[in-house]
Motif scaffolding. Structure first.
Motif, PDB file in Angstrom:
ATOM      1  N   PHE A   1      -2.097  -1.493   0.383  1.00 23.41           N
ATOM      2  CA  PHE A   1      -1.199  -0.336   0.469  1.00 23.41           C
ATOM      3  C   PHE A   1      -1.796   0.864  -0.261  1.00 23.41           C
ATOM      4  CE2 PHE A   1       2.298   2.127  -1.484  1.00 23.41           C
ATOM      5  CZ  PHE A   1       2.917   2.596  -0.339  1.00 23.41           C
ATOM      6  N   VAL A   2      -2.290   0.605  -1.466  1.00 22.56           N
ATOM      7  CA  VAL A   2      -2.864   1.689  -2.285  1.00 22.56           C
ATOM      8  C   VAL A   2      -4.018   2.344  -1.545  1.00 22.56           C
ATOM      9  CG1 VAL A   2      -4.102   2.173  -4.431  1.00 22.56           C
ATOM     10  CG2 VAL A   2      -2.191   0.546  -4.427  1.00 22.56           C
ATOM     11  N   ARG A   3      -4.901   1.515  -0.993  1.00 22.98           N
ATOM     12  CA  ARG A   3      -6.094   2.053  -0.363  1.00 22.98           C
ATOM     13  C   ARG A   3      -5.800   2.729   0.975  1.00 22.98           C
ATOM     14  NH1 ARG A   3     -10.748   1.214  -2.623  1.00 22.98           N
ATOM     15  NH2 ARG A   3     -10.603   0.552  -4.789  1.00 22.98           N
ATOM     16  N   GLN A   4      -4.794   2.218   1.670  1.00 25.61           N
ATOM     17  CA  GLN A   4      -4.429   2.871   2.935  1.00 25.61           C
ATOM     18  C   GLN A   4      -3.869   4.272   2.668  1.00 25.61           C
ATOM     19  OE1 GLN A   4      -1.832  -0.154   4.588  1.00 25.61           O
ATOM     20  NE2 GLN A   4      -3.428  -0.867   6.007  1.00 25.61           N
ATOM     21  N   VAL A   5      -3.014   4.375   1.660  1.00 26.00           N
ATOM     22  CA  VAL A   5      -2.452   5.699   1.338  1.00 26.00           C
ATOM     23  C   VAL A   5      -3.564   6.648   0.893  1.00 26.00           C
ATOM     24  CG1 VAL A   5      -0.906   6.979  -0.192  1.00 26.00           C
ATOM     25  CG2 VAL A   5      -0.166   4.779   0.741  1.00 26.00           C
ATOM     26  N   LEU A   6      -4.462   6.144   0.038  1.00 28.54           N
ATOM     27  CA  LEU A   6      -5.575   6.988  -0.424  1.00 28.54           C
ATOM     28  C   LEU A   6      -6.423   7.469   0.749  1.00 28.54           C
ATOM     29  CD1 LEU A   6      -7.033   5.258  -3.600  1.00 28.54           C
ATOM     30  CD2 LEU A   6      -6.313   7.641  -3.415  1.00 28.54           C
ATOM     31  N   ALA A   7      -6.687   6.548   1.685  1.00 24.02           N
ATOM     32  CA  ALA A   7      -7.515   6.911   2.840  1.00 24.02           C
ATOM     33  C   ALA A   7      -6.821   7.990   3.673  1.00 24.02           C
ATOM     34  CB  ALA A   7      -7.812   5.679   3.683  1.00 24.02           C
ATOM     35  N   ALA A   8      -5.520   7.801   3.912  1.00 25.28           N
ATOM     36  CA  ALA A   8      -4.794   8.782   4.734  1.00 25.28           C
ATOM     37  C   ALA A   8      -4.684  10.129   4.022  1.00 25.28           C
ATOM     38  CB  ALA A   8      -3.411   8.236   5.096  1.00 25.28           C
ATOM     39  N   CYS A   9      -4.572  10.104   2.696  1.00 24.58           N
ATOM     40  CA  CYS A   9      -4.537  11.370   1.949  1.00 24.58           C
ATOM     41  C   CYS A   9      -5.899  12.058   2.012  1.00 24.58           C
ATOM     42  CB  CYS A   9      -4.162  11.126   0.488  1.00 24.58           C
ATOM     43  SG  CYS A   9      -2.415  10.760   0.236  1.00 24.58           S
TER      44      CYS A   9
ATOM     45  N   PRO B   1       0.587   1.132   8.616  1.00 25.93           N
ATOM     46  CA  PRO B   1       2.050   0.975   8.526  1.00 25.93           C
ATOM     47  C   PRO B   1       2.734   2.340   8.363  1.00 25.93           C
ATOM     48  CG  PRO B   1       0.928  -0.547   7.041  1.00 25.93           C
ATOM     49  CD  PRO B   1      -0.114   0.365   7.590  1.00 25.93           C
ATOM     50  N   SER B   2       3.948   2.432   8.883  1.00 24.60           N
ATOM     51  CA  SER B   2       4.631   3.735   8.872  1.00 24.60           C
ATOM     52  C   SER B   2       4.905   4.211   7.450  1.00 24.60           C
ATOM     53  CB  SER B   2       5.938   3.649   9.665  1.00 24.60           C
ATOM     54  OG  SER B   2       6.800   2.699   9.063  1.00 24.60           O
ATOM     55  N   ASP B   3       5.183   3.280   6.516  1.00 31.44           N
ATOM     56  CA  ASP B   3       5.455   3.744   5.140  1.00 31.44           C
ATOM     57  C   ASP B   3       4.192   4.276   4.469  1.00 31.44           C
ATOM     58  OD1 ASP B   3       4.454   1.142   5.067  1.00 31.44           O
ATOM     59  OD2 ASP B   3       5.623   0.559   3.306  1.00 31.44           O
TER      60      ASP B   3
ATOM     61  N   PRO C   1       5.933  -0.098  -2.811  1.00 31.78           N
ATOM     62  CA  PRO C   1       6.812  -0.370  -1.660  1.00 31.78           C
ATOM     63  C   PRO C   1       8.039  -1.170  -2.088  1.00 31.78           C
ATOM     64  CG  PRO C   1       4.532  -0.879  -1.111  1.00 31.78           C
ATOM     65  CD  PRO C   1       4.555  -0.581  -2.584  1.00 31.78           C
ATOM     66  N   LYS C   2       9.156  -0.858  -1.430  1.00 30.59           N
ATOM     67  CA  LYS C   2      10.435  -1.525  -1.754  1.00 30.59           C
ATOM     68  C   LYS C   2      10.775  -2.543  -0.665  1.00 30.59           C
ATOM     69  CE  LYS C   2      12.224   2.666  -3.888  1.00 30.59           C
ATOM     70  NZ  LYS C   2      10.848   3.209  -3.799  1.00 30.59           N
TER      71      LYS C   2
ATOM     72  N   PHE D   1       5.946  -3.817   2.273  1.00 24.86           N
ATOM     73  CA  PHE D   1       6.441  -4.599   1.136  1.00 24.86           C
ATOM     74  C   PHE D   1       5.946  -6.043   1.114  1.00 24.86           C
ATOM     75  CE2 PHE D   1       9.630  -7.236  -1.027  1.00 24.86           C
ATOM     76  CZ  PHE D   1       9.558  -6.690  -2.292  1.00 24.86           C
ATOM     77  N   PRO D   2       6.057  -6.774   2.243  1.00 20.37           N
ATOM     78  CA  PRO D   2       5.641  -8.185   2.177  1.00 20.37           C
ATOM     79  C   PRO D   2       4.172  -8.348   1.776  1.00 20.37           C
ATOM     80  CG  PRO D   2       6.895  -7.754   4.179  1.00 20.37           C
ATOM     81  CD  PRO D   2       6.620  -6.422   3.563  1.00 20.37           C
ATOM     82  N   ALA D   3       3.279  -7.598   2.433  1.00 18.57           N
ATOM     83  CA  ALA D   3       1.849  -7.744   2.118  1.00 18.57           C
ATOM     84  C   ALA D   3       1.572  -7.306   0.680  1.00 18.57           C
ATOM     85  CB  ALA D   3       1.023  -6.905   3.090  1.00 18.57           C
TER      86      ALA D   3
END
Lengths: 479, 479
Positions: free
Chosen positions: A64-72, A84-86, A348-349, A355-357
């Motif tokens: 999750f952390v790396r996906q957000v960083l990549a998209a930013c 993922p949409s979140d 993630p909540k 969240f699951p992953a």
């Protein structure tokens, strides 16, 4: 030409440390090179348990952390439906807070307002509702940078009587060094090894007493959960420290970067801020506190992004303005590190697609670390002359070694601490890199080694096999 | 409680600056909030030409840079065939240099070896083959951090006679501030406005002379190409400075962060290192030089990632070891910033899949900036009482304003510099945020403003319309 190094003390202090550190570190690098150049050893690579670096230890970053960083970093990915949409939503939200929608823009010097707000919500949640204001949060290039800035404010080098800071032994070496470099006096207090490295209030009093006429004590530095000791302070112990700080008019520097790394069932992390806020007036509203946290040291382990923060509590408004100015003179903290902080404090909540992953990944890192700790403690119990306090938290174990008198004598003759000798030979003979207790401070005639617990399971197993083989041989050699 | 701010001078220096800076900056933020809350103004948003932030000015990041960053952050993208093959290759090469293959690992404290090697190759290429060693390169959290570390070594606060540093006027405000904060003496030398802000060697001599008995001069700070002046030093001028430094035994701090931003046809950037290396012995082998560069200030504009470096030339080995130690006490520079540096010094080459798009993007940023500069200079020529030196490089223009005596009187009565009054009213009445010359130092009774040139074309056009309207009204109001 014109430059001569000026600060004699500073230089020698730093160089002594550096040279000790260098021997092990540069030898480790050298051995690794020798192997790559085809030299035959009984091991195929150097295993590194020397520093607290999860990813360096082979633990995978959290997706999750790396996906957000990549998209930013590359906002074209906001259109990538495979993310993922979140993740996409989070990246969009973060980019909205960046000037020009780019992580390449400067942020406010104390960090992005949005990130500071999220840090406050996290703190309030963690502390059962205690309020927190973004004006008291300063994001920094790692928590150490914030700590160093605070020292600049606390230490008065121009005073005739030096500023003193109470510092735990054993404790993080770089901090003691930084104090000495800034001409402050280190007032060491011993953590009580036999009682699981607990902090004893009478020891604080003894330490402070010993500093009379030598310096002006201004602050107490606490590392909870502890590095390298892995202890967790109880609420009662924290209360005692706060009361002590109130009586002695000390600023509390609470290094709480391992707060998310408690793995003993019976231990709970309670923050200094929470305890302080629940104490009686005027203590609750007057004791000055700085609490540090970091994206490097949780199970996220994002050391390389350099993200940390400090929260100031009860700090004199004029002093706080001055601290703000200090932060404002040096541009802004790295934006990727700020993003890491935001993701750490607002993960993630339940219900979020990631969240699951996310939960599974964090849990599996916890599992690996807990298993490593168990393995290390088993090995310590097995090996003659090794004793390890129950480990409750943090990234390190710090077992005590009973080193044979002959080895101590040999080391002395070679101007070396006996645990440095142990570490040097362990590296040389088995290709395992751990740190000697002499770097962290220890009671006289005691010896320790520090091992990092955050590696992949197979690395840890191999490392412990090497440790066992070596330890037995070392005892024999010096018997 | 225990803490009182100690360094009187430091605090007042910083606070004076901060408060001036705050007035404009916090008012700009306030006005923007007022607009968002529905307050009606004659402008729909505040336009910000106050800081050197390309992305903040609406310029898009360079795709190649961001694709590599994204793939390094989230290595699953290495399999994404929609990313160009050289992007994936570069990311793979970079990740191989990270412990555990993660940008989340600590690197060496002076920066990744591979990045430092690439910096050396870039320097050698730039300087026509002059050799450069990775051991002399220190990657840092932005070039300013490296500069501050160098100051720590150069300044001897414990000496009875303060350390002096020659500093240009006008010049980057934060640097003067940092010197004062470290108890050093600022020895200002005036750049010659009437001759296009050139550096005159006789002025350096005058400045040094004026410092006799006041401090011990140890270094000269140069900003070339200049901020805020936009001048570029000729080879002859650089030679003169080096000769002067040799005679006076001064360390040269060469801030060369705008080296890739030369846009006048007749101007060329020549590095201090190149000129030094081509001078006669013993000058070429003895004058101590530190040259700074940054990923923030080229056409890449990646300020938020915080990547810079310094190269040391001819520095005494003992001093250099000490500098290495200073860098080693504070963890590592942010890895994304290090990656930005690597991409800056080793951009796509002809034949690489990303080369055409990369070249086009860089060229289009150059085109926008050049057009902006042309527009600003036209407006300056048009406006009565405004005079602007020919602009050759950098991110800023620094026109001189002839402010009406009535305005000067009014400002004086309100304890304000006249150019600060100008900037305050420009912000208040037209929503345009520029910086006053009083922040950068200027000859007595002269007034300037500093405008950032790196914005989108439409932003610049709107900004200049506002400036014209305001300037005319300002002159009328105070006629």
């Amino acid at each position: 030409m014109g430059v001569r190094v000026s600060r004699g003390t500073m230089m020698s202090v730093l160089q002594i440390h550096r040279s000790e550190k260098d021997i092990l570190q540069s030898r480790a690098a050298e051995i690794q090179r020798e192997i790559q150049q085809g030299e035959r050893k009984i091991f195929s690579e150097v295993l590194d348990l020397s520093s607290g670096d999860l990813h360096g230890g082979g633990i995978k970053p959290i997706t999750f952390v790396r996906q957000v960083l990549a998209a930013c970093s590359y906002p074209a990915l906001l259109e990538d439906q495979s993310l993922p949409s979140d993740v996409r939503q989070r990246a969009e939200d973060l980019l909205r807070e960046c000037a020009g929608g780019s992580v390449g823009s400067y942020s406010e010097s104390s960090g992005m307002a949005k990130v500071r707000e999220c840090v406050c919500e996290f703190i309030s949640r963690r502390d059962g509702g205690v309020s927190s204001s973004p004006d008291n949060i300063f994001i920094s290039t790692g928590s150490q940078t914030a700590l160093m800035k605070l020292l600049t404010v606390l230490i008065r080098p121009e005073h005739s009587c030096r500023t003193g800071v109470l510092v735990p032994e054993p404790g993080y070496a770089t901090f003691r060094l930084a104090l000495q470099a800034q001409q402050a006096a280190v007032i060491p207090y011993q953590l009580c090894e036999d009682q699981g490295w607990t902090l004893q209030i009478q020891e604080l009093r003894r330490a402070l007493q010993s500093a009379t006429h030598i310096c002006t004590p201004a602050a107490i530095y606490i590392c909870n959960p502890g590095n390298p000791t892995g202890h967790v302070q109880s609420r009662t112990s924290i209360e005692e420290v706060i009361r002590f700080a109130a009586e002695e008019k000390l600023f509390i520097l609470a290094d709480e970067v391992y707060q998310d790394c408690v793995f003993a069932d019976e231990a709970d992390f309670v923050s200094y801020k929470k305890v302080l806020s629940e104490m009686e007036s005027p203590i609750s509203s007057t004791v000055e506190l700085a609490s540090f946290h970091s994206a490097s040291k949780g199970f996220m382990g994002e050391c390389g992004l350099r993200g940390g923060y400090v929260e100031l509590v009860n700090v004199d408004p004029a002093v706080q303005r001055y601290i703000r100015t200090l932060f404002s003179t040096r541009s802004c903290p790295p934006v990727p590190g700020q993003i890491a902080i935001q993701l750490m404090v607002d993960p993630p909540k339940p219900g979020d697609p990631s969240f699951p992953a996310f939960t599974e990944e964090v849990q599996s890192i916890r599992d690996v670390v807990c298993r490593n700790v168990r393995l290390i403690q088993e090995v310590c119990r097995e090996l003659p002359g090794v004793r390890c306090q129950p480990l409750k938290a943090g990234f390190f174990v710090y077992p005590r070694l009973q080193i044979p008198p002959k080895a101590i004598k040999w080391a002395k003759e070679h101007q070396m601490k006996a645990d440095m000798l142990y570490c040097m030979r362990l590296l040389e003979e088995e290709g395992l890199h751990v740190r000697p207790g002499c770097e962290y401070g220890q009671a006289e005639d005691t010896y320790h080694i520090r091992l990092f617990v955050g590696t992949r399971a197979d690395t840890m197993e191999a490392a412990l096999r090497r440790l066992k083989t070596f330890h037995t041989r070392f005892l024999e050699d010096f018997s």
